[in-house]
Design a protein around this motif. Sequence first.
Motif, PDB file in Angstrom:
ATOM      1  N   ARG A 150      36.631  25.242  29.876  1.00 47.21           N
ATOM      2  CA  ARG A 150      37.830  26.149  29.821  1.00 47.21           C
ATOM      3  C   ARG A 150      37.885  26.799  28.872  1.00 47.21           C
ATOM      4  NH1 ARG A 150      41.464  22.359  31.429  1.00 47.21           N
ATOM      5  NH2 ARG A 150      42.151  22.481  29.302  1.00 47.21           N
ATOM      6  N   GLU A 151      37.907  26.164  27.494  1.00 44.24           N
ATOM      7  CA  GLU A 151      38.494  26.767  26.389  1.00 44.24           C
ATOM      8  C   GLU A 151      37.498  28.144  26.078  1.00 44.24           C
ATOM      9  OE1 GLU A 151      38.576  23.560  23.486  1.00 44.24           O
ATOM     10  OE2 GLU A 151      40.330  22.506  24.589  1.00 44.24           O
ATOM     11  N   GLU A 152      36.167  27.781  26.484  1.00 46.09           N
ATOM     12  CA  GLU A 152      35.204  28.644  26.222  1.00 46.09           C
ATOM     13  C   GLU A 152      35.188  29.907  27.309  1.00 46.09           C
ATOM     14  OE1 GLU A 152      33.338  28.422  23.554  1.00 46.09           O
ATOM     15  OE2 GLU A 152      33.061  26.397  22.880  1.00 46.09           O
ATOM     16  N   CYS A 153      35.855  30.082  28.074  1.00 43.16           N
ATOM     17  CA  CYS A 153      35.929  30.956  29.241  1.00 43.16           C
ATOM     18  C   CYS A 153      36.757  32.244  28.843  1.00 43.16           C
ATOM     19  CB  CYS A 153      36.244  30.306  30.571  1.00 43.16           C
ATOM     20  SG  CYS A 153      36.274  31.350  31.995  1.00 43.16           S
ATOM     21  N   LEU A 154      36.253  33.293  28.842  1.00 40.40           N
ATOM     22  CA  LEU A 154      36.887  34.459  28.828  1.00 40.40           C
ATOM     23  C   LEU A 154      37.729  34.807  29.868  1.00 40.40           C
ATOM     24  CD1 LEU A 154      34.054  36.753  26.718  1.00 40.40           C
ATOM     25  CD2 LEU A 154      35.867  35.220  25.564  1.00 40.40           C
ATOM     26  N   ALA A 155      37.317  34.667  30.978  1.00 40.21           N
ATOM     27  CA  ALA A 155      38.140  35.232  32.260  1.00 40.21           C
ATOM     28  C   ALA A 155      39.300  34.315  32.156  1.00 40.21           C
ATOM     29  CB  ALA A 155      37.337  34.860  33.385  1.00 40.21           C
ATOM     30  N   TYR A 156      39.061  33.005  31.880  1.00 42.22           N
ATOM     31  CA  TYR A 156      40.410  32.180  31.891  1.00 42.22           C
ATOM     32  C   TYR A 156      41.343  32.675  30.683  1.00 42.22           C
ATOM     33  CZ  TYR A 156      43.043  27.857  31.627  1.00 42.22           C
ATOM     34  OH  TYR A 156      44.498  26.964  31.493  1.00 42.22           O
ATOM     35  N   ARG A 157      40.862  32.814  29.742  1.00 38.31           N
ATOM     36  CA  ARG A 157      41.511  33.248  28.487  1.00 38.31           C
ATOM     37  C   ARG A 157      42.393  34.626  28.548  1.00 38.31           C
ATOM     38  NH1 ARG A 157      38.118  33.778  23.158  1.00 38.31           N
ATOM     39  NH2 ARG A 157      37.637  31.765  23.731  1.00 38.31           N
ATOM     40  N   HIS A 158      41.582  35.414  29.515  1.00 37.34           N
ATOM     41  CA  HIS A 158      42.546  36.756  29.708  1.00 37.34           C
ATOM     42  C   HIS A 158      42.925  36.822  31.207  1.00 37.34           C
ATOM     43  CE1 HIS A 158      39.119  38.206  26.569  1.00 37.34           C
ATOM     44  NE2 HIS A 158      40.289  37.994  25.935  1.00 37.34           N
ATOM     45  N   GLY A 159      43.230  35.756  31.837  1.00 40.60           N
ATOM     46  CA  GLY A 159      43.881  35.807  32.972  1.00 40.60           C
ATOM     47  C   GLY A 159      43.127  36.366  34.307  1.00 40.60           C
ATOM     48  N   ARG A 160      41.887  36.415  33.969  1.00 42.07           N
ATOM     49  CA  ARG A 160      40.986  37.180  35.213  1.00 42.07           C
ATOM     50  C   ARG A 160      40.243  36.320  35.898  1.00 42.07           C
ATOM     51  NH1 ARG A 160      37.585  41.663  32.759  1.00 42.07           N
ATOM     52  NH2 ARG A 160      37.842  42.429  34.849  1.00 42.07           N
TER      53      ARG A 160
ATOM     54  N   GLU B 170      40.492  34.932  38.833  1.00 47.24           N
ATOM     55  CA  GLU B 170      40.436  35.381  40.124  1.00 47.24           C
ATOM     56  C   GLU B 170      39.743  36.608  40.563  1.00 47.24           C
ATOM     57  OE1 GLU B 170      41.124  33.132  42.783  1.00 47.24           O
ATOM     58  OE2 GLU B 170      42.486  31.768  41.778  1.00 47.24           O
ATOM     59  N   GLU B 171      39.795  37.488  39.643  1.00 50.67           N
ATOM     60  CA  GLU B 171      38.866  38.534  40.043  1.00 50.67           C
ATOM     61  C   GLU B 171      37.664  38.818  39.448  1.00 50.67           C
ATOM     62  OE1 GLU B 171      40.171  42.047  36.510  1.00 50.67           O
ATOM     63  OE2 GLU B 171      41.860  40.600  37.109  1.00 50.67           O
ATOM     64  N   LEU B 172      37.158  37.997  38.778  1.00 52.69           N
ATOM     65  CA  LEU B 172      35.547  37.962  38.491  1.00 52.69           C
ATOM     66  C   LEU B 172      34.901  36.878  39.318  1.00 52.69           C
ATOM     67  CD1 LEU B 172      35.842  38.749  34.663  1.00 52.69           C
ATOM     68  CD2 LEU B 172      34.877  40.188  36.469  1.00 52.69           C
ATOM     69  N   PRO B 173      33.680  37.118  39.524  1.00 56.63           N
ATOM     70  CA  PRO B 173      33.190  38.379  39.968  1.00 56.63           C
ATOM     71  C   PRO B 173      34.192  38.822  41.218  1.00 56.63           C
ATOM     72  CG  PRO B 173      31.735  36.679  40.869  1.00 56.63           C
ATOM     73  CD  PRO B 173      32.725  35.974  40.076  1.00 56.63           C
ATOM     74  N   PRO B 174      33.953  40.376  41.374  1.00 55.38           N
ATOM     75  CA  PRO B 174      34.591  40.963  42.448  1.00 55.38           C
ATOM     76  C   PRO B 174      33.916  40.547  43.702  1.00 55.38           C
ATOM     77  CG  PRO B 174      33.429  42.439  41.186  1.00 55.38           C
ATOM     78  CD  PRO B 174      33.240  41.321  40.479  1.00 55.38           C
ATOM     79  N   ALA B 175      34.448  40.490  44.713  1.00 56.23           N
ATOM     80  CA  ALA B 175      33.865  40.234  46.026  1.00 56.23           C
ATOM     81  C   ALA B 175      32.681  41.092  46.525  1.00 56.23           C
ATOM     82  CB  ALA B 175      34.997  39.901  47.036  1.00 56.23           C
ATOM     83  N   LYS B 176      31.661  40.483  47.144  1.00 50.56           N
ATOM     84  CA  LYS B 176      30.819  41.494  47.751  1.00 50.56           C
ATOM     85  C   LYS B 176      31.165  42.052  48.903  1.00 50.56           C
ATOM     86  CE  LYS B 176      25.787  41.641  48.680  1.00 50.56           C
ATOM     87  NZ  LYS B 176      24.401  40.611  48.733  1.00 50.56           N
ATOM     88  N   VAL B 177      30.980  43.245  49.179  1.00 49.97           N
ATOM     89  CA  VAL B 177      31.476  44.258  50.412  1.00 49.97           C
ATOM     90  C   VAL B 177      30.318  43.798  51.392  1.00 49.97           C
ATOM     91  CG1 VAL B 177      32.103  46.265  51.456  1.00 49.97           C
ATOM     92  CG2 VAL B 177      32.865  45.630  49.071  1.00 49.97           C
ATOM     93  N   ARG B 178      30.604  43.104  52.517  1.00 53.06           N
ATOM     94  CA  ARG B 178      29.527  42.916  53.406  1.00 53.06           C
ATOM     95  C   ARG B 178      29.610  43.966  54.599  1.00 53.06           C
ATOM     96  NH1 ARG B 178      27.161  38.275  52.455  1.00 53.06           N
ATOM     97  NH2 ARG B 178      27.751  36.718  51.038  1.00 53.06           N
ATOM     98  N   ALA B 179      28.585  44.292  55.037  1.00 49.30           N
ATOM     99  CA  ALA B 179      28.418  45.323  56.377  1.00 49.30           C
ATOM    100  C   ALA B 179      29.044  44.335  57.510  1.00 49.30           C
ATOM    101  CB  ALA B 179      27.433  45.794  56.150  1.00 49.30           C
TER     102      ALA B 179
END
Length: 376
Positions: free
Chosen positions: A222-232, A234-243
């Motif tokens: 967790r301490e090494e995670c940039l997404a956790y550090r920046h509160g992101r 839930e948004e990374l990676p963005p969901a894949k749009v499925r047909a």
Amino acid sequence: MSPPRKRKASSPAPLIEPGRRESLRSRLLEGYDRQKRDLPWRRTRDPYAIWLSEVMLQQTQVSTVIPYWERFLQRFPTVEALAAAPLEDVLAGWRGLGYYSRARNLHRAAQEVVARFGGRLPSTAAELLTLPGFGRYTAGAVASIAFGEPAPLVDGNVARVLSRLFEVEGAPGDRAREARLWELATGLVHGERPGDFNQALMEHGATVCRPENPLCLLCPVREECLAYRHGRVEELPPAKVRAAPKRMTLAVAVWSHEGRLLLARRAEKGLFGGLWELPAAEVEDDTPDPASAAKLAEALGADVTVQGHLGTVRRQLTHRALSLRLLRVTGRKHPTHAPSFRELRWCTPDEASSLGMSTAMHKALEAALNAGALRE
């Protein structure tokens, strides 16, 4: 006057700072050693068994794969046994797992391993990539886990972990994003226990760094995670749009004769390629019976008359919403070969159940028999 000295070109900055790299590797391996799931393919060093698990796990959940993996190994315990088996037996052993091209490629690759490598799976990712069905992920997984080669891999779980750890932008499938993820995986895998490290990445994505409700408070990196550090997170990676799944309707010929039903084996490519079925032809939802009969007659190369309906079986596949319209049919001749199929057979229900058949068509066969398909 002496000429000016040329500046020495500076070395490019490392992709991952060495201290961070070692911290990530050690923490992920420690977490894996402490909490990894006890999966049967983790108790073997047999490259064939490890390869089989990796192929089955593509697009399929672990809980579903375990009994299939165990049964398949009992039926085909070695590469040589798999290579020598008829394809229809291999497909029968695969029934219910879906994505049958995996089984066809597995069979072809086993035959090449026997012919080209004396029955021993090659030990490098580069050589594995020359075999049918081996893409970059599968080659990296088998080479690292079975043979200890520091070969990278990126699957959905690994992509999610790396996207969050390094705050990698871009949607799934984006070329620049995929290249970046493979660069990061390559930079991390070199070191002790590359196979275990790759499994640690996948395990972390499956159990902690999950798509939804990730367990960040339990995360060893967790301490090494940039997404956790920046509160992101839930948004990374963005969901894949499925047909939306494509609707597909098949007219299915339920043709009985003297206690047997007509079965057909499809060509190797395409939907349900190489599998057995009650002969079917694609039609529109509202196609009338005479037109459905004409489609079936064209596929079978024989006159077909619709005598009645035996129901409809609906199945939801990954990319298709499938409707199987069961039509009781008959004709003047009982065909034994057909232009649209590799093979035809007249089978008893017991004989039919032993053939390699998709789950959808197996359900159609059951529904036809329950509706009285064999009653003359």
